[in-house]
Write a protein that holds these residues in place. Structure first.
Motif, PDB file in Angstrom:
ATOM      1  N   ILE A  17     -13.515   0.217 -10.623  1.00  0.00           N
ATOM      2  CA  ILE A  17     -11.577  -0.648 -10.802  1.00  0.00           C
ATOM      3  C   ILE A  17     -10.887   0.021 -10.677  1.00  0.00           C
ATOM      4  CG2 ILE A  17     -11.078  -2.120 -11.970  1.00  0.00           C
ATOM      5  CD1 ILE A  17     -14.229  -3.257 -12.278  1.00  0.00           C
ATOM      6  N   SER A  18     -10.780   0.769 -11.904  1.00  0.00           N
ATOM      7  CA  SER A  18      -9.340   1.501 -12.262  1.00  0.00           C
ATOM      8  C   SER A  18      -8.827   2.169 -10.542  1.00  0.00           C
ATOM      9  CB  SER A  18      -9.766   2.442 -13.363  1.00  0.00           C
ATOM     10  OG  SER A  18      -9.979   3.931 -13.290  1.00  0.00           O
ATOM     11  N   ILE A  19      -9.656   3.807  -9.987  1.00  0.00           N
ATOM     12  CA  ILE A  19      -9.108   3.791  -9.375  1.00  0.00           C
ATOM     13  C   ILE A  19      -9.329   3.252  -7.816  1.00  0.00           C
ATOM     14  CG2 ILE A  19     -10.321   5.399  -7.321  1.00  0.00           C
ATOM     15  CD1 ILE A  19     -11.874   6.671  -9.480  1.00  0.00           C
ATOM     16  N   LEU A  20      -9.844   2.476  -7.512  1.00  0.00           N
ATOM     17  CA  LEU A  20      -8.993   1.394  -6.191  1.00  0.00           C
ATOM     18  C   LEU A  20      -8.243   0.096  -6.901  1.00  0.00           C
ATOM     19  CD1 LEU A  20     -12.863  -0.603  -6.076  1.00  0.00           C
ATOM     20  CD2 LEU A  20     -11.204   0.666  -4.650  1.00  0.00           C
ATOM     21  N   GLU A  21      -7.480  -0.019  -8.316  1.00  0.00           N
ATOM     22  CA  GLU A  21      -5.993  -0.688  -8.126  1.00  0.00           C
ATOM     23  C   GLU A  21      -5.441   0.988  -8.763  1.00  0.00           C
ATOM     24  OE1 GLU A  21      -7.771  -3.742 -12.251  1.00  0.00           O
ATOM     25  OE2 GLU A  21      -7.129  -1.125 -12.938  1.00  0.00           O
ATOM     26  N   ILE A  22      -5.569   2.331  -8.596  1.00  0.00           N
ATOM     27  CA  ILE A  22      -4.558   2.921  -8.447  1.00  0.00           C
ATOM     28  C   ILE A  22      -4.312   3.329  -6.638  1.00  0.00           C
ATOM     29  CG2 ILE A  22      -4.390   5.653  -8.294  1.00  0.00           C
ATOM     30  CD1 ILE A  22      -5.842   5.282 -10.837  1.00  0.00           C
ATOM     31  N   LYS A  23      -5.423   2.949  -6.069  1.00  0.00           N
ATOM     32  CA  LYS A  23      -5.086   3.436  -4.754  1.00  0.00           C
ATOM     33  C   LYS A  23      -4.311   1.863  -4.099  1.00  0.00           C
ATOM     34  CE  LYS A  23      -9.490   5.766  -3.047  1.00  0.00           C
ATOM     35  NZ  LYS A  23     -10.952   5.013  -3.063  1.00  0.00           N
ATOM     36  N   LEU A  24      -4.578   0.097  -4.465  1.00  0.00           N
ATOM     37  CA  LEU A  24      -3.802  -0.955  -4.202  1.00  0.00           C
ATOM     38  C   LEU A  24      -2.233  -0.039  -4.251  1.00  0.00           C
ATOM     39  CD1 LEU A  24      -4.957  -3.318  -3.446  1.00  0.00           C
ATOM     40  CD2 LEU A  24      -4.821  -4.255  -5.400  1.00  0.00           C
ATOM     41  N   LYS A  25      -2.022   0.853  -5.512  1.00  0.00           N
ATOM     42  CA  LYS A  25      -0.276   0.581  -5.722  1.00  0.00           C
ATOM     43  C   LYS A  25       0.253   1.705  -4.312  1.00  0.00           C
ATOM     44  CE  LYS A  25      -0.680  -1.280 -10.634  1.00  0.00           C
ATOM     45  NZ  LYS A  25       0.089  -0.804 -11.676  1.00  0.00           N
ATOM     46  N   ARG A  26      -0.140   2.382  -3.676  1.00  0.00           N
ATOM     47  CA  ARG A  26      -0.314   3.525  -3.525  1.00  0.00           C
ATOM     48  C   ARG A  26      -1.158   4.056  -2.131  1.00  0.00           C
ATOM     49  NH1 ARG A  26      -0.157   8.587  -7.670  1.00  0.00           N
ATOM     50  NH2 ARG A  26       0.037   7.052  -9.755  1.00  0.00           N
ATOM     51  N   LEU A  27      -2.011   2.867  -1.745  1.00  0.00           N
ATOM     52  CA  LEU A  27      -1.402   2.796   0.019  1.00  0.00           C
ATOM     53  C   LEU A  27      -0.748   2.051   0.477  1.00  0.00           C
ATOM     54  CD1 LEU A  27      -5.814   3.119  -0.409  1.00  0.00           C
ATOM     55  CD2 LEU A  27      -4.010   4.948   0.118  1.00  0.00           C
ATOM     56  N   VAL A  28       0.249   2.771   1.613  1.00  0.00           N
ATOM     57  CA  VAL A  28       0.866   1.498   1.833  1.00  0.00           C
ATOM     58  C   VAL A  28      -0.209   0.756   3.442  1.00  0.00           C
ATOM     59  CG1 VAL A  28       2.743   3.132   1.567  1.00  0.00           C
ATOM     60  CG2 VAL A  28       1.688   3.772   3.641  1.00  0.00           C
ATOM     61  N   ASP A  29      -0.802   1.604   4.339  1.00  0.00           N
ATOM     62  CA  ASP A  29      -1.672   0.941   5.488  1.00  0.00           C
ATOM     63  C   ASP A  29      -2.708  -0.195   5.560  1.00  0.00           C
ATOM     64  OD1 ASP A  29      -4.692   0.600   6.857  1.00  0.00           O
ATOM     65  OD2 ASP A  29      -3.278   2.641   8.054  1.00  0.00           O
ATOM     66  N   PRO A  30      -2.351  -1.219   5.984  1.00  0.00           N
ATOM     67  CA  PRO A  30      -2.202  -2.702   6.000  1.00  0.00           C
ATOM     68  C   PRO A  30      -4.284  -2.615   5.938  1.00  0.00           C
ATOM     69  CG  PRO A  30      -0.842  -2.471   7.344  1.00  0.00           C
ATOM     70  CD  PRO A  30      -1.460  -1.153   7.208  1.00  0.00           C
ATOM     71  N   GLU A  31      -4.895  -1.972   6.924  1.00  0.00           N
ATOM     72  CA  GLU A  31      -6.143  -2.498   7.023  1.00  0.00           C
ATOM     73  C   GLU A  31      -6.776  -1.212   5.707  1.00  0.00           C
ATOM     74  OE1 GLU A  31      -9.742  -0.795   9.974  1.00  0.00           O
ATOM     75  OE2 GLU A  31      -8.226  -0.506  10.437  1.00  0.00           O
ATOM     76  N   LYS A  32      -6.696  -0.411   5.134  1.00  0.00           N
ATOM     77  CA  LYS A  32      -7.049   0.325   3.797  1.00  0.00           C
ATOM     78  C   LYS A  32      -6.803  -0.078   2.449  1.00  0.00           C
ATOM     79  CE  LYS A  32      -6.271   4.862   5.316  1.00  0.00           C
ATOM     80  NZ  LYS A  32      -6.008   6.833   5.493  1.00  0.00           N
ATOM     81  N   LEU A  33      -5.496  -0.490   2.638  1.00  0.00           N
ATOM     82  CA  LEU A  33      -5.440  -2.082   1.584  1.00  0.00           C
ATOM     83  C   LEU A  33      -6.852  -3.421   1.579  1.00  0.00           C
ATOM     84  CD1 LEU A  33      -1.451  -1.454   1.495  1.00  0.00           C
ATOM     85  CD2 LEU A  33      -3.072  -1.167  -0.233  1.00  0.00           C
ATOM     86  N   ALA A  34      -6.749  -3.380   2.929  1.00  0.00           N
ATOM     87  CA  ALA A  34      -7.623  -4.805   2.759  1.00  0.00           C
ATOM     88  C   ALA A  34      -8.931  -5.382   2.562  1.00  0.00           C
ATOM     89  CB  ALA A  34      -7.869  -5.179   3.807  1.00  0.00           C
ATOM     90  N   HIS A  35      -9.660  -2.542   2.549  1.00  0.00           N
ATOM     91  CA  HIS A  35     -10.859  -2.549   2.051  1.00  0.00           C
ATOM     92  C   HIS A  35     -10.777  -2.585   0.688  1.00  0.00           C
ATOM     93  CE1 HIS A  35     -11.699  -1.287   6.545  1.00  0.00           C
ATOM     94  NE2 HIS A  35     -11.621  -2.279   6.497  1.00  0.00           N
ATOM     95  N   VAL A  36      -9.510  -1.745  -0.069  1.00  0.00           N
ATOM     96  CA  VAL A  36     -10.009  -1.521  -1.328  1.00  0.00           C
ATOM     97  C   VAL A  36      -9.507  -2.570  -1.889  1.00  0.00           C
ATOM     98  CG1 VAL A  36      -8.033  -0.750  -3.444  1.00  0.00           C
ATOM     99  CG2 VAL A  36      -8.591   0.760  -1.034  1.00  0.00           C
TER     100      VAL A  36
END
Length: 136
Positions: A17-36
């Motif tokens: 969960i904590s890693i996904l929360e970090i990814k949510l703040k740092r990724l910019v690709d909309p498709e990747k963000l949707a998966h996260v």
């Protein structure tokens, strides 16, 4: 689409969960963000439904875990940047060792979460702790 449900420790659940929360703040690709966001939503639902998120004393451990995972993320980026630039001296070694130490702290925090929540699964760390002198 196939979903696989596998038993994991409580510490591993909150680590993910904590890693996904970090990814949510740092990724910019909309498709990747949707998966996260999808995966995070599922895991938060499991944490909430199980009640482990409400365990007394868990909040500081979760904050520590997120802080350590953030530092690991930044450390890994530093190591990759140094590698990309071909810098393999003291800075590279220091950054790599820092990530190793942070991973030990991460494992200890996950273990503390597992113990606090009486997780039926408890991960075991198997890497030897060795203090060595490095000469460059």
């Amino acid at each position: 689409m196939v979903d696989i449900l596998a038993p994991i420790s409580v510490g591993e659940l909150f680590d993910k969960i904590s890693i996904l929360e970090i990814k949510l703040k740092r990724l910019v690709d909309p498709e990747k963000l949707a998966h996260v966001q999808h995966e995070l939503s599922l895991l938060l639902g499991i944490a909430s439904q199980s009640g482990v998120a409400d365990t007394e004393g868990i909040a500081p451990l979760l904050a520590t875990l997120k802080g350590v995972n953030t530092a690991i993320w930044e450390g890994e980026n530093q190591v990759r940047d140094l590698e990309h630039r071909g810098v393999f001296g003291k800075a590279f070694l220091d950054a790599t060792l820092a990530v190793h130490r942070l991973n030990d702290e991460r494992a200890a925090t996950k273990r503390a979460i597992n113990i606090l929540t009486s997780s039926s699964i408890v991960e075991e760390k198997s890497h030897a702790r060795v203090r060595s002198k490095v000469v460059l």
